[in-house]
Design a protein around this motif. Structure first.
Motif: not given
Length: 130
Positions: A51, A89, A92
């Motif tokens: 991440r 995100e 991701a």
């Protein structure tokens, strides 16, 4: 773990506030840290799980994320900043190999060699002519 200290303005340390620190303090990521980079007033960190997290001043889009409400504060200059690490995100699906921060832009290199850039692009500093 990731330790941060120094000027805390605009949340650039990722410690939940904007206070300066004279001793190293642990940044609350909740995952093992693989690498980190610091820019003018923002930082990026990657985790062993793949991440990318960002925190600090994001006025030029250099965080790559709109920070969640609980992680934001108003800076001394009157803009919203991210005082806690926020997961990017949009990245991701990549496996980050390296991160770098400039004054107001960020770069992430994926394991497949792809380069992702976000933030200010004046003078083509992100490698894009738009």
């Amino acid at each position: 773990r990731l330790l941060a200290f120094g000027c805390g303005e605009a949340g650039r340390l990722g410690l939940g506030d904007q206070r300066d620190r004279t001793t190293p303090s642990s940044v609350p990521l909740g995952e093992a840290v693989a690498m980190a980079a610091a820019g003018g007033a923002h930082s990026l960190a990657t985790t062993a799980g793949g991440r990318v997290y960002a925190f600090g001043d994001g006025r030029q889009g250099q965080l790559g994320v709109e920070p969640p409400g609980h992680a934001t504060a108003m800076s001394a200059t009157g803009h919203r900043c991210c005082v806690l690490p926020a997961w990017v995100e949009a990245l991701a699906a990549i496996s980050p190999r390296a991160v770098a921060c400039g004054g107001d832009f960020s770069l992430v290199v994926a394991h497949d060699g792809s380069l992702y850039s976000f933030g200010a692009n004046s003078f083509g500093r992100r490698g894009r002519h738009t």
